[in-house]
Design an enzyme around this catalytic site. Structure first.
Site, PDB file in Angstrom:
ATOM      1  N   TYR B 124       1.029  -1.187   0.011  1.00 33.08           N
ATOM      2  CA  TYR B 124       0.086   0.056  -0.051  1.00 33.08           C
ATOM      3  C   TYR B 124       0.863   1.175  -0.089  1.00 33.08           C
ATOM      4  CZ  TYR B 124      -3.201   3.610   0.877  1.00 33.08           C
ATOM      5  OH  TYR B 124      -4.086   4.785   0.689  1.00 33.08           O
ATOM      6  N   GLN B 186     -10.381   1.361   1.639  1.00 29.79           N
ATOM      7  CA  GLN B 186     -10.844   0.119   0.633  1.00 29.79           C
ATOM      8  C   GLN B 186      -9.938  -0.429  -0.118  1.00 29.79           C
ATOM      9  OE1 GLN B 186     -11.433   3.540   0.784  1.00 29.79           O
ATOM     10  NE2 GLN B 186     -11.030   4.707  -1.297  1.00 29.79           N
ATOM     11  N   ASN B 209      -2.362   6.670   6.780  1.00 32.98           N
ATOM     12  CA  ASN B 209      -3.132   7.421   7.853  1.00 32.98           C
ATOM     13  C   ASN B 209      -3.861   6.432   8.933  1.00 32.98           C
ATOM     14  OD1 ASN B 209      -5.570   6.626   6.849  1.00 32.98           O
ATOM     15  ND2 ASN B 209      -5.926   8.594   5.794  1.00 32.98           N
ATOM     16  N   SER B 233       6.468   8.879  12.609  1.00 37.25           N
ATOM     17  CA  SER B 233       7.783   8.721  12.259  1.00 37.25           C
ATOM     18  C   SER B 233       8.668   9.611  13.395  1.00 37.25           C
ATOM     19  CB  SER B 233       8.273   9.228  10.940  1.00 37.25           C
ATOM     20  OG  SER B 233       9.612   8.854  10.737  1.00 37.25           O
ATOM     21  N   ASP B 356      16.814   6.554   4.203  1.00 35.16           N
ATOM     22  CA  ASP B 356      15.277   7.024   3.683  1.00 35.16           C
ATOM     23  C   ASP B 356      15.278   6.502   2.083  1.00 35.16           C
ATOM     24  OD1 ASP B 356      14.312   7.715   6.149  1.00 35.16           O
ATOM     25  OD2 ASP B 356      14.544   9.648   5.899  1.00 35.16           O
ATOM     26  N   GLU B 410       1.861 -35.948  29.337  1.00 35.35           N
ATOM     27  CA  GLU B 410       0.825 -34.891  29.025  1.00 35.35           C
ATOM     28  C   GLU B 410      -0.646 -35.444  28.960  1.00 35.35           C
ATOM     29  OE1 GLU B 410       2.206 -31.998  26.024  1.00 35.35           O
ATOM     30  OE2 GLU B 410       3.646 -31.183  27.329  1.00 35.35           O
ATOM     31  N   HIS B 415      -0.629 -39.569  20.767  1.00 35.48           N
ATOM     32  CA  HIS B 415       0.770 -39.045  20.490  1.00 35.48           C
ATOM     33  C   HIS B 415       1.927 -39.985  20.827  1.00 35.48           C
ATOM     34  CE1 HIS B 415      -1.171 -35.050  20.080  1.00 35.48           C
ATOM     35  NE2 HIS B 415      -0.086 -34.650  19.854  1.00 35.48           N
TER      36      HIS B 415
END
Lengths: 427, 427
Positions: B124, B186, B209, B233, B356, B410, B415
Site C-alpha cells: 500500500y 477500501q 493514515n 515517524s 530513507d 501430558e 501422541h
C-alpha cells in the site's frame, strides 16, 4: 470421517475450510478484564484467579522452594525425557543464530544487520487437563539462546494454588527468570502492562483458549507484540500406496485427540490406503483414553483421494497445513515442492509427535492457513534485527546527488538539505 | 523545542512519551467500509474512490499504456536516482538471503529450515502531497528477491484518476505484478479479501493514515498478515561535543518536516552543542518550504542534555527510536551498545535521508517504541521459514522413548502411540 474421492477443483475451497474463530465478539468482555488488571495490578489478578481458576492465592510469584520441591515430585524417567528434549531443541535453535555480514552497497556505503534478543518476553502456558511442559521448553529454550534478559512465565494454578511440577521443572531447566500463578486474560494483561509483581514484557508467546487469544489480539493492537494468531491445531498426512495405514491412522489420531475442533486430514493417491486407514483408525481409536474427544474431532476429518501426486501437492499447498506428514516414496523430492506449511515430517519413521516433543524443531506453528504468511516460532521470534549503516566521504559523494534528487521529488526539502550540508562540508 | 538539562530518572518516562495513537475508536467506521468491499467487490471500491479520492474511475487496474507513458513523464535525473537507489536496496536485501543448514540433533534425527517467499503480497502506497516512490522500492524490491509470485500494489489516484508517474516508474522497475488505483480502507479491504480485479493477498505492507492503520489492524485479526503496527515517524540524534550543530539541526528538521506529529529528539553530553543546535535549527528552518509543518512538529521536540555517554545510551535504549543517528567520537563502539532501535546511522556523514532513499537499508521501520519487539522490514518480512525433519530408524529409537514418556505425562496417548507403532515395527 468423510471419504472423498476425486474432488473437482470447484470443491476445493469447501473441502479446505476451517472452522471460523471469531474472537471479536469477546473483545468487550476481555477488555474489561484487561483494564481492571491494567489499573489495579496484582489485586485484580488475585481476584480473577479466585473467580476463574478457583484458586485463593496470597501472592502470585512461584517461590524458589516450590521450584525445588517440584524436582522431587516427578519421576527420573520424565526428568530424563525432558532433558533430552531440551537438549535437542537447544541444538536446533542454537544453529539458527544469525550473524550479520557487512555489505558495501557502494564504495563508502556500508550496511549491516545485527541480531539482538528482545529484552523482556512473556510466555503463557495454559492450564487444563494436561500440563504442557513441552510448550515451556519450546518457548523458553529459544528465548534463552536469543539472549532475552527477562523470561517471564505465567500459568494458571490448580484449585489448591499449585502448578504442576513438570512445568516448574521444565521452566527452571530452560532458564525462565520468573514464574507466576496467573492464567487467562488476567495473565496476558499482567504481562502486557505489568503489575506490582509481574513485569511488563515486550512480546507475549504461547497458546490458549479463545479468551486468551482475544486478549493477545487486543493488547497487540498497540502495546505489546505477540507470537502469531492462533487457531485449532491440524495435521495433514500426504501419502501414497507405500505408506503404512497403521502409521497414518496413528498420526491422524494423535491430532484428533487434541480437541474436538482439531483437524486431521489425509490426502492420498491410493484408494486402498484410504480404505485401510478407515479400518485402522477404528481399531486404534477403541484403545484410546481420550476416545471421546478424538471421535468427535474425527467427524470433521477428511480422507481425500486424488488423481496423482501433482494434484496432492497442489491441494496441500492450497491448504497450508500447520503440520504436514509426507509418507511417500521419494519423500525428499516431494518435500522440495511444499510452499505452504508450518512444519513438515518426512518419511514413515517421522511422526508429528517427534516434533511436538523432542526432535528439536519448534511445535508453536501457524494454524488456520496462516502458514501462507507466517513462520512457526524459531530463534527469529525472540530477536530483532537492527540495521546499521556507516557512510564515509566517498559514499556520500556517490549517493548524495541521488538522495537530493529523490527527496526534492518527494517534496521533502529538509531531507535533501541533510545531504546538501554534508556535501558542502566536503567541498 | 524544549531544552532539558540533566533530567532525573523519574522524569524519563514522561520525557520519552509518544503521542498515543488510538485506532480502536475508528474500528466501527472502518469495519463498515471493509465489509462493503468484501461483499460488493470492485463496485464498492469504485464508489469509495469517488467519495474519498474524488476520482471517477471506470476500472481499477493501471494499464500497461499508463505505465509506459509514465516513463516519459519524469526526468532522466530522477530515473537515474531511482535506479541507483533500487540497485543499492537490491544489493543489501539480496545479501539477506537465508540458506538453511541441515542439523543432526541426534544420530538419525535431522532438522532444517527452508525459506520460501510469501506467494502473494500487497503493497500500500499512500497518496497525499508527496508521491512516495521511495516506499515502492523499499517494499517491492525485497518482495521480488524473496520470490513472491504476485506483488500487488494499491495507491490512490488523483482527482483526474491518475497516479504519479514516479510511482509507476518505480513499481515497474522493482517488479510489481499489478497496480491498482485504490486508496485508504477500501484498498486494504480489497487486498485482504480480493475483488473481481484486485487479487487477495496473504500479507499487506505499507504506511498510511490512521484509517489505513485501523483497517490493517482489523483485517490482521484473522484474515491476512501485516508488516507491523504503525505510528508517527521519529528520529533521535545521539551526539557529543564532536558533532556538527549544522548536521544535527538538518537531521532534526528532516524528521520534523514529515508531519506535525513527527518526533525529533537530541540526546547529548554537550551543553554547547545543545545551545548551538537551537540557533542552527532556527536558521535552517527559515529556508524550508514545509516550514509550517516542521515548526509545529518542533514544538514537541526535545533537546536533552545528560551527564555522560553512559546515561545517553541508557536513555536511548529506553526510548527505542525508529531512527537513531550517532554522531560521537568512536561511534562504532557506541553502536555496539545499542539494544533498542530500528535503524542506526553512524558518523557525521550518514544522515537519515541516506537510509530513507538510497543507501540500501529499508526505511519501513518500527516506530512508537515498537523497536523493543519488532524489526524493520527486511527480506525476512517476505518469506516464511518452513521447518523440515527426517527421522530414520536410529533416530526414532534414540528419541522415541523420551517422546512416549512426555506424551504419557501430558495425557496424550495417541501422541505416544504414533511413536509406539513405529518402534514396534522396528523390533
Amino acid at each position: 470421517m468423510k471419504l472423498i474421492k476425486y474432488p473437482s477443483k470447484e470443491q476445493w475451497s469447501e473441502l479446505l475450510k476451517r472452522p471460523t474463530l471469531n474472537t471479536e465478539n469477546l473483545f468487550d468482555t476481555v477488555r474489561t478484564i484487561i483494564n481492571k488488571v491494567r489499573f489495579e495490578g496484582d489485586k485484580a489478578v488475585l481476584e480473577y484467579e479466585a473467580t476463574f481458576d478457583k484458586a485463593v492465592l496470597s501472592t502470585l510469584p512461584v517461590t524458589s522452594e516450590e521450584i525445588k520441591e517440584a524436582e522431587g515430585k516427578i519421576s527420573n524417567e520424565l526428568k530424563a525425557a525432558i532433558s533430552l528434549a531440551k537438549q535437542n531443541i537447544e541444538t536446533f535453535h542454537a544453529s539458527q543464530r544469525f550473524v550479520g555480514k557487512k555489505v558495501e552497497t557502494m564504495n563508502g556505503v556500508t550496511c549491516w544487520q545485527k541480531a539482538v534478543g528482545i529484552e523482556k518476553v512473556g510466555l503463557y502456558i495454559p492450564g487444563g487437563t494436561a500440563p504442557l511442559f513441552s510448550t515451556v521448553l519450546m518457548l523458553a529454550v529459544p528465548a534463552k539462546i536469543a539472549g532475552c534478559k527477562e523470561i517471564v512465565l505465567c500459568t494458571p494454578p490448580d484449585k489448591n494454588g499449585n502448578i504442576h511440577p513438570a512445568i516448574l521443572f521444565a521452566a527452571q531447566l530452560a532458564g525462565v527468570s520468573k514464574i507466576f500463578k496467573a492464567g487467562g486474560v488476567q495473565a496476558i494483561a499482567a504481562m502486557a502492562y505489568g503489575t506490582e509483581s509481574i513485569p511488563k514484557v515486550y512480546k507475549i508467546f504461547g497458546p490458549g483458549n479463545q479468551y486468551v487469544t482475544a486478549a493477545k489480539q487486543l493488547v497487540s493492537l498497540r502495546d505489546v507484540a505477540i507470537d502469531m494468531p492462533a487457531g485449532p491445531s491440524e495435521v495433514e498426512v500426504l501419502a501414497d500406496a507405500s505408506a503404512s495405514p497403521v502409521f497414518v491412522a496413528a498420526d491422524l489420531l494423535s491430532q484428533a485427540e487434541h480437541g474436538v475442533d482439531s483437524q486431521a486430514m489425509l490426502i492420498t493417491t491410493s484408494e486402498k490406503l484410504q480404505a485401510e486407514v478407515v479400518l485402522e483408525v477404528e481399531r486404534q481409536l477403541a484403545k484410546l483414553p481420550r476416545k471421546e474427544i478424538a471421535e468427535k474431532s474425527l467427524e470433521n476429518s477428511k480422507l481425500i483421494l486424488v488423481r496423482d501426486l501433482e494434484e496432492a501437492l497442489e491441494l496441500t499447498n492450497a491448504y497450508a497445513p500447520e503440520h504436514l506428514i509426507i509418507e511417500t516414496e521419494n519423500y525428499l523430492e516431494v518435500a522440495e515442492r511444499i510452499t505452504n506449511a508450518g512444519s513438515v515430517f518426512l518419511g514413515s519413521l517421522t511422526p508429528e509427535s517427534a516434533g511436538d516433543y523432542a526432535s528439536g524443531t519448534n511445535h508453536t506453528l501457524p494454524t488456520n492457513g496462516y502458514a501462507k504468511a507466517y513462520s512457526g516460532v524459531s530463534l527469529d521470534s525472540f530477536i530483532r534485527k537492527i540495521t546499521f549503516q556507516e557512510i564515509i566521504s566517498d559514499g556520500i559523494q556517490a549517493i548524495g546527488p541521488a538522495i537530493e534528487e529523490m527527496a526534492a521529488n518527494e517534496h521533502l526539502d529538509a531531507h535533501k538539505n541533510a545531504v546538501t550540508v554534508r556535501l558542502d562540508s566536503l567541498k
